[in-house]
Design a protein around this motif. Structure first.
Motif, mmCIF file in Angstrom:
data_model
loop_
_atom_site.group_PDB
_atom_site.id
_atom_site.type_symbol
_atom_site.label_atom_id
_atom_site.label_comp_id
_atom_site.label_asym_id
_atom_site.label_seq_id
_atom_site.Cartn_x
_atom_site.Cartn_y
_atom_site.Cartn_z
ATOM 1 N N ASP A 124 0.769 -1.168 -0.003
ATOM 2 C CA ASP A 124 0.058 -0.137 -0.040
ATOM 3 C C ASP A 124 0.831 1.213 0.031
ATOM 4 O O ASP A 124 0.328 2.468 -0.198
ATOM 5 C CB ASP A 124 -1.003 -0.046 1.187
ATOM 6 C CG ASP A 124 -1.961 -1.174 1.260
ATOM 7 O OD1 ASP A 124 -2.213 -1.410 0.003
ATOM 8 O OD2 ASP A 124 -2.394 -1.424 2.320
ATOM 9 N N VAL A 125 2.265 1.066 0.040
ATOM 10 C CA VAL A 125 3.126 2.231 0.044
ATOM 11 C C VAL A 125 3.031 2.731 -1.604
ATOM 12 O O VAL A 125 3.291 2.326 -2.276
ATOM 13 C CB VAL A 125 4.365 2.062 0.525
ATOM 14 C CG1 VAL A 125 5.526 3.061 0.476
ATOM 15 C CG2 VAL A 125 4.355 1.171 1.799
ATOM 16 N N PRO A 126 2.692 4.203 -1.462
ATOM 17 C CA PRO A 126 2.486 4.805 -2.667
ATOM 18 C C PRO A 126 4.024 4.986 -3.526
ATOM 19 O O PRO A 126 5.180 5.141 -2.886
ATOM 20 C CB PRO A 126 2.001 6.208 -2.408
ATOM 21 C CG PRO A 126 2.399 6.454 -1.204
ATOM 22 C CD PRO A 126 2.468 5.083 -0.299
ATOM 23 N N ASN A 127 4.180 5.094 -4.861
ATOM 24 C CA ASN A 127 5.073 5.364 -5.436
ATOM 25 C C ASN A 127 6.519 4.597 -5.532
ATOM 26 O O ASN A 127 7.670 5.058 -5.580
ATOM 27 C CB ASN A 127 5.677 6.927 -5.247
ATOM 28 C CG ASN A 127 4.526 8.001 -5.526
ATOM 29 O OD1 ASN A 127 3.614 7.992 -6.236
ATOM 30 N ND2 ASN A 127 4.202 8.988 -4.468
ATOM 31 N N ILE A 128 6.152 3.161 -5.000
ATOM 32 C CA ILE A 128 7.304 2.271 -5.207
ATOM 33 C C ILE A 128 7.747 2.026 -6.617
ATOM 34 O O ILE A 128 6.595 1.633 -7.321
ATOM 35 C CB ILE A 128 7.133 1.019 -4.133
ATOM 36 C CG1 ILE A 128 6.651 1.590 -2.838
ATOM 37 C CG2 ILE A 128 8.402 0.339 -4.403
ATOM 38 C CD1 ILE A 128 7.785 2.209 -2.225
ATOM 39 N N PRO A 129 8.871 2.242 -6.979
ATOM 40 C CA PRO A 129 9.283 1.759 -8.439
ATOM 41 C C PRO A 129 9.165 0.571 -8.789
ATOM 42 O O PRO A 129 9.447 -0.382 -7.863
ATOM 43 C CB PRO A 129 10.648 2.545 -8.557
ATOM 44 C CG PRO A 129 11.222 2.377 -7.370
ATOM 45 C CD PRO A 129 9.989 2.849 -6.203
ATOM 46 N N SER A 130 8.889 0.183 -10.077
ATOM 47 C CA SER A 130 8.761 -1.399 -10.361
ATOM 48 C C SER A 130 10.551 -1.472 -10.535
ATOM 49 O O SER A 130 11.326 -0.914 -10.767
ATOM 50 C CB SER A 130 8.084 -1.349 -11.601
ATOM 51 O OG SER A 130 8.583 -0.569 -12.677
ATOM 52 N N GLU A 131 10.710 -2.935 -10.821
ATOM 53 C CA GLU A 131 12.087 -3.263 -10.747
ATOM 54 C C GLU A 131 12.565 -2.863 -12.194
ATOM 55 O O GLU A 131 12.249 -3.314 -13.357
ATOM 56 C CB GLU A 131 12.368 -4.802 -11.040
ATOM 57 C CG GLU A 131 13.575 -5.285 -10.910
ATOM 58 C CD GLU A 131 14.404 -5.183 -9.654
ATOM 59 O OE1 GLU A 131 15.456 -4.767 -9.893
ATOM 60 O OE2 GLU A 131 13.913 -5.056 -8.598
ATOM 61 N N PRO A 132 13.668 -1.802 -12.303
ATOM 62 C CA PRO A 132 14.152 -1.180 -13.796
ATOM 63 C C PRO A 132 15.310 -2.100 -14.082
ATOM 64 O O PRO A 132 15.698 -3.138 -13.031
ATOM 65 C CB PRO A 132 14.591 0.016 -13.195
ATOM 66 C CG PRO A 132 15.033 -0.002 -11.570
ATOM 67 C CD PRO A 132 14.065 -1.120 -11.104
ATOM 68 N N VAL A 133 15.679 -1.991 -15.013
ATOM 69 C CA VAL A 133 16.962 -2.493 -15.710
ATOM 70 C C VAL A 133 18.214 -2.064 -14.893
ATOM 71 O O VAL A 133 18.281 -0.625 -15.174
ATOM 72 C CB VAL A 133 17.105 -2.574 -17.216
ATOM 73 C CG1 VAL A 133 18.217 -3.335 -17.744
ATOM 74 C CG2 VAL A 133 15.895 -3.273 -17.794
ATOM 75 N N ILE A 134 18.940 -2.629 -14.143
ATOM 76 C CA ILE A 134 19.994 -2.229 -13.536
ATOM 77 C C ILE A 134 21.313 -2.610 -14.307
ATOM 78 O O ILE A 134 21.717 -3.653 -15.044
ATOM 79 C CB ILE A 134 20.290 -2.918 -12.236
ATOM 80 C CG1 ILE A 134 19.066 -2.999 -11.123
ATOM 81 C CG2 ILE A 134 21.636 -2.480 -11.397
ATOM 82 C CD1 ILE A 134 18.749 -1.337 -10.842
#
Length: 273
Positions: A175-185
């Motif tokens: 429920d925590v807002p604005n958590i980024p999805s897994e990007p390409v590292i």
């Protein structure tokens, strides 16, 4: 060390009389609020928004707001009855688990457990059992009318009880807002980050961490004290509003008012012969 609770720890048929002592203390520097003009401390009052007047403690009742501006009032007698029914005065160990199985987000407050009269041997037995097994005890306890989930573990030579949150008291991470999805590292970026982590890795030594802000604030306060940059407030008694007016003025006003109201005497008509 102040005792905050007395009761017993039980696991199986073993019962250990214990005392509970707060293991940590809040060292925040408390600042008072003063009236800028006269440096008198500011006090807070309990005021009824409906009546616009101060309310005494005996005129306050407790209630649960089940929807906006709708309450269920609870009597002190009802609350006290529930408290007595649920206050067992026993830390009942329900299960034994490994400490690493509990995420730190669950931990709330720590207490030292000390053996009470006659509880030394059983206390030592539990301590030794926890040390040898590498486990901690999961228990339930009622403190200040609130049932708490807790764990009992060994800290140095002492048993420590730490209250932990019930699962429904921990909010969902999703429920925590604005958590980024897994990007390409980028591989190079990750390697550099891991190198930095490795360079900063050390053994945890709590003594080397200090509250720099609190230290600086205490130094500032001491500097002002030494420089005589202080203010003092004398104990002032509240001045009661006076209804007394000047006696002579009141008497004179009353006389003047009486004269104005007093009827003017009529002249008697002359008799004719």
């Amino acid at each position: 060390m102040h005792t905050v609770w007395k009761g017993s720890i039980s696991f199986g048929l073993v019962n250990i009389p214990v005392k509970l002592h707060t293991a940590t203390e809040n060292k925040d520097i408390k600042l008072r609020q003063l009236h800028k003009e006269c440096h008198t401390p500011i006090n807070y009052q309990k005021v009824c928004e409906g009546c616009k007047k101060e309310v005494k403690s005996e005129d306050i009742v407790k209630a649960y707001e089940y929807s906006k501006n709708k309450f269920v009032v609870l009597d002190n007698e009802e609350l006290e009855k529930l408290k007595k029914e649920n206050e067992d005065k026993s830390v009942e160990i329900i299960d034994f688990v490994k400490l690493e199985e509990i995420d730190p987000i669950y931990f709330e407050r720590s207490y030292f457990l000390a053996p009470d009269t006659g509880g030394g041997k059983a206390y030592s037995l539990l301590r030794k059992a926890l040390m040898e097994s590498g486990k901690i005890g999961v228990a339930k306890i009622v403190i200040r009318s609130k049932e708490q989930l807790a764990i009992v573990r060994v800290y140095e030579e002492t048993l420590v009880m730490e209250t932990i949150h019930f699962p429904d008291e921990v909010r969902l991470a999703k429920d925590v807002p604005n958590i980024p999805s897994e990007p390409v590292i980028v591989k190079k970026e990750l390697e550099t980050a891991l190198m930095l982590v490795d360079q900063l890795t050390t053994t945890f030594e709590p003594e080397k961490y200090t509250d720099d802000y609190r230290t600086a604030l205490l130094e500032l306060i001491e500097e002002k004290k030494l420089g005589n940059n202080t203010v003092s407030v004398s104990e002032k008694q509240p001045v009661a509003p006076s209804n007394v007016t000047d006696l002579m003025s009141a008497l004179q006003a009353s006389l003047d008012k009486t004269k104005k109201k007093k009827p003017t005497p009529r002249k008697k008509a002359a008799k004719t012969s």
